[in-house]
Enzyme design. Structure first.
Site, PDB file in Angstrom:
ATOM      1  N   SER A 254      36.785  15.058  77.998  1.00 45.12           N
ATOM      2  CA  SER A 254      37.342  16.109  77.138  1.00 45.12           C
ATOM      3  C   SER A 254      36.324  17.220  76.913  1.00 45.12           C
ATOM      4  O   SER A 254      35.109  16.965  76.901  1.00 45.12           O
ATOM      5  CB  SER A 254      37.735  15.528  75.779  1.00 45.12           C
ATOM      6  OG  SER A 254      38.090  16.583  74.894  1.00 45.12           O
TER       7      SER A 254
ATOM      8  N   TYR B  17      36.135  10.066  68.476  1.00 43.70           N
ATOM      9  CA  TYR B  17      36.820  10.328  69.752  1.00 43.70           C
ATOM     10  C   TYR B  17      35.903  11.108  70.696  1.00 43.70           C
ATOM     11  O   TYR B  17      35.760  10.762  71.876  1.00 43.70           O
ATOM     12  CB  TYR B  17      38.109  11.107  69.488  1.00 43.70           C
ATOM     13  CG  TYR B  17      38.748  11.703  70.730  1.00 43.70           C
ATOM     14  CD1 TYR B  17      39.526  10.920  71.580  1.00 43.70           C
ATOM     15  CD2 TYR B  17      38.570  13.048  71.055  1.00 43.70           C
ATOM     16  CE1 TYR B  17      40.111  11.467  72.717  1.00 43.70           C
ATOM     17  CE2 TYR B  17      39.149  13.607  72.190  1.00 43.70           C
ATOM     18  CZ  TYR B  17      39.911  12.810  73.021  1.00 43.70           C
ATOM     19  OH  TYR B  17      40.477  13.353  74.152  1.00 43.70           O
TER      20      TYR B  17
HETATM   21  P1  NAP Z   1      49.202  11.188  75.763  1.00 44.64           P
HETATM   22  O1  NAP Z   1      50.284  12.165  76.081  1.00 44.64           O
HETATM   23  O2  NAP Z   1      49.000  10.753  74.352  1.00 44.64           O
HETATM   24  O3  NAP Z   1      49.404   9.891  76.672  1.00 44.64           O
HETATM   25  C1  NAP Z   1      48.490   8.869  76.568  1.00 44.64           C
HETATM   26  C2  NAP Z   1      48.717   7.893  77.686  1.00 44.64           C
HETATM   27  O4  NAP Z   1      47.739   6.849  77.552  1.00 44.64           O
HETATM   28  C3  NAP Z   1      50.074   7.261  77.617  1.00 44.64           C
HETATM   29  O5  NAP Z   1      50.580   7.094  78.924  1.00 44.64           O
HETATM   30  C4  NAP Z   1      49.791   5.902  76.972  1.00 44.64           C
HETATM   31  O6  NAP Z   1      50.644   4.858  77.429  1.00 44.64           O
HETATM   32  C5  NAP Z   1      48.386   5.603  77.423  1.00 44.64           C
HETATM   33  N1  NAP Z   1      47.730   4.779  76.433  1.00 44.64           N
HETATM   34  C6  NAP Z   1      47.310   5.137  75.188  1.00 44.64           C
HETATM   35  N2  NAP Z   1      46.791   4.089  74.546  1.00 44.64           N
HETATM   36  C7  NAP Z   1      46.891   3.043  75.403  1.00 44.64           C
HETATM   37  C8  NAP Z   1      46.532   1.680  75.317  1.00 44.64           C
HETATM   38  N3  NAP Z   1      45.976   1.143  74.210  1.00 44.64           N
HETATM   39  N4  NAP Z   1      46.770   0.879  76.374  1.00 44.64           N
HETATM   40  C9  NAP Z   1      47.338   1.384  77.492  1.00 44.64           C
HETATM   41  N5  NAP Z   1      47.713   2.661  77.632  1.00 44.64           N
HETATM   42  C10 NAP Z   1      47.485   3.473  76.593  1.00 44.64           C
HETATM   43  O7  NAP Z   1      47.769  11.690  76.252  1.00 44.64           O
HETATM   44  P2  NAP Z   1      47.365  13.029  77.042  1.00 44.64           P
HETATM   45  O8  NAP Z   1      47.324  14.139  76.077  1.00 44.64           O
HETATM   46  O9  NAP Z   1      48.156  13.143  78.281  1.00 44.64           O
HETATM   47  O10 NAP Z   1      45.843  12.688  77.398  1.00 44.64           O
HETATM   48  C11 NAP Z   1      45.468  12.086  78.628  1.00 44.64           C
HETATM   49  C12 NAP Z   1      43.958  12.072  78.719  1.00 44.64           C
HETATM   50  O11 NAP Z   1      43.453  13.401  78.583  1.00 44.64           O
HETATM   51  C13 NAP Z   1      43.275  11.256  77.635  1.00 44.64           C
HETATM   52  O12 NAP Z   1      42.133  10.638  78.168  1.00 44.64           O
HETATM   53  C14 NAP Z   1      42.858  12.304  76.622  1.00 44.64           C
HETATM   54  O13 NAP Z   1      41.756  11.884  75.828  1.00 44.64           O
HETATM   55  C15 NAP Z   1      42.480  13.432  77.548  1.00 44.64           C
HETATM   56  N6  NAP Z   1      42.516  14.763  76.921  1.00 44.64           N
HETATM   57  C16 NAP Z   1      43.687  15.262  76.439  1.00 44.64           C
HETATM   58  C17 NAP Z   1      43.678  16.541  75.858  1.00 44.64           C
HETATM   59  C18 NAP Z   1      44.933  17.148  75.304  1.00 44.64           C
HETATM   60  O14 NAP Z   1      44.827  18.192  74.644  1.00 44.64           O
HETATM   61  N7  NAP Z   1      46.109  16.594  75.544  1.00 44.64           N
HETATM   62  C19 NAP Z   1      42.480  17.248  75.756  1.00 44.64           C
HETATM   63  C20 NAP Z   1      41.316  16.697  76.272  1.00 44.64           C
HETATM   64  C21 NAP Z   1      41.334  15.445  76.848  1.00 44.64           C
HETATM   65  P3  NAP Z   1      52.068   4.538  76.705  1.00 44.64           P
HETATM   66  O15 NAP Z   1      52.914   5.756  76.909  1.00 44.64           O
HETATM   67  O16 NAP Z   1      52.578   3.330  77.404  1.00 44.64           O
HETATM   68  O17 NAP Z   1      51.742   4.323  75.266  1.00 44.64           O
END
Ligand code: NAP
Length: 257
Positions: free
Chosen positions: A145, A158
């Site tokens: 991130s 985080y």
């Molecule tokens: P998201 O929409 O919240 O989706 C999270 C995904 O991770 C879901 O598929 C979820 O599975 C899975 N997950 C969460 N907790 C889990 C657990 N305990 N066991 C197994 N699977 C789990 O997240 P996102 O925004 O796409 O983010 C994806 C990545 O990008 C993450 O590493 C996040 O830290 C990083 N990131 C995101 C942003 C942002 O602004 N969105 C910014 C910087 C970095 P289920 O659907 O089955 O629950």
């Protein structure tokens, strides 16, 4: 689509939704057979698989909640069940993660342990227990991130998990270079996914957009394209790096983009 990953197998954790789904779609579009991992939302993973297959790609879903005892063993067992014992892997994308929106003062030990268990411990042991399956010249890509570069006190624990992933990537790259395996981290900025759905509207969205040199928030495909590049043969000479994919967030002095 260039078919640059033809004949490969990829595993993307947390690929039912958000950035993970976009990564799974993109790797499949390049010809990779993709294991679409999910934690609890089997329907979302099934929808990702359907979408990939509908576009002519190859994918299957595997479920395993991460951050709980036996998580990594269950994930690899599901992978083996789908592909047969000892199946190999070319691209591992550690994407699944949870957020934590608490500053130092209010973070509980339980919340700290939980965010580290899902965001750091799970990828660490997924790699440890999966290393003999990852083929030489393979790829490990960890989704980090921009908060490792931009201080955000209200998500301290985080942010620290993503700092740990950066160190994991850099150090592991050194160890795995002998096998031609590259290990990199990709650091998104604010991206339009479920994580931010509750607040990313109106003025707050415009403010978030203003962080980027491009004056918009990121889309999951913006990140997926970077991951696909790192997964490709063209990125064979890049390892141990954190690739900033924040759309040039906070490049300027305070008040400037
Ligand atoms: P998201 O929409 O919240 O989706 C999270 C995904 O991770 C879901 O598929 C979820 O599975 C899975 N997950 C969460 N907790 C889990 C657990 N305990 N066991 C197994 N699977 C789990 O997240 P996102 O925004 O796409 O983010 C994806 C990545 O990008 C993450 O590493 C996040 O830290 C990083 N990131 C995101 C942003 C942002 O602004 N969105 C910014 C910087 C970095 P289920 O659907 O089955 O629950």
């Amino acid at each position: 689509m260039t078919d640059m990953l033809h004949g490969t197998t990829s595993l993307v954790t947390g690929a039912g939704r958000g950035i993970g789904r976009a990564i799974a779609r993109r790797l499949a579009a390049e010809g990779s057979r993709v294991a679409v991992h999910y934690g609890t939302n089997a329907d979302a993973a099934a929808a990702t698989v359907d979408e990939i297959r509908g576009a002519g790609g190859d994918a299957f879903a595997i479920g395993a909640e991460l951050g709980v005892p036996g998580d990594v063993e269950r994930l690899w067992a599901a992978f083996d069940e789908a592909l047969g014992p000892g199946a190999t892997l070319d691209v591992l994308v550690n994407n699944a993660a949870i957020g934590s929106s608490e500053p130092l003062a209010t973070t509980t030990p339980e919340a700290f342990d939980r965010v580290f268990a899902v965001n750091v411990k799970a990828p660490f042991f997924l790699v440890q227990r999966g290393l003999d399956r990852i083929r030489d010249d393979g790829r490990i890509i960890n989704v980090s991130s921009g908060v490792t570069r931009i201080a955000l006190p209200e998500t301290l624990a985080y942010s620290m998990t993503k700092g740990a992933l950066n160190t994991f990537s850099f150090t592991l790259a050194h160890e795995l270079g002998a096998r031609g395996i590259t290990v990199n981290a990709v650091a998104p900025g604010i991206t339009d996914t479920d994580t931010n759905a509750a607040w990313l509207h109106g003025e707050a969205r415009a403010h978030a957009a203003s962080y980027s040199a491009f004056d918009r928030v990121g889309e999951p495909d913006d990140i997926a394209d970077v991951v696909a590049f790192l997964a490709s043969p063209a990125a064979r000479w890049i390892t141990g790096q954190v690739i900033d994919a924040t759309g040039g967030s906070h490049l300027g002095a305070a008040g400037l983009r």
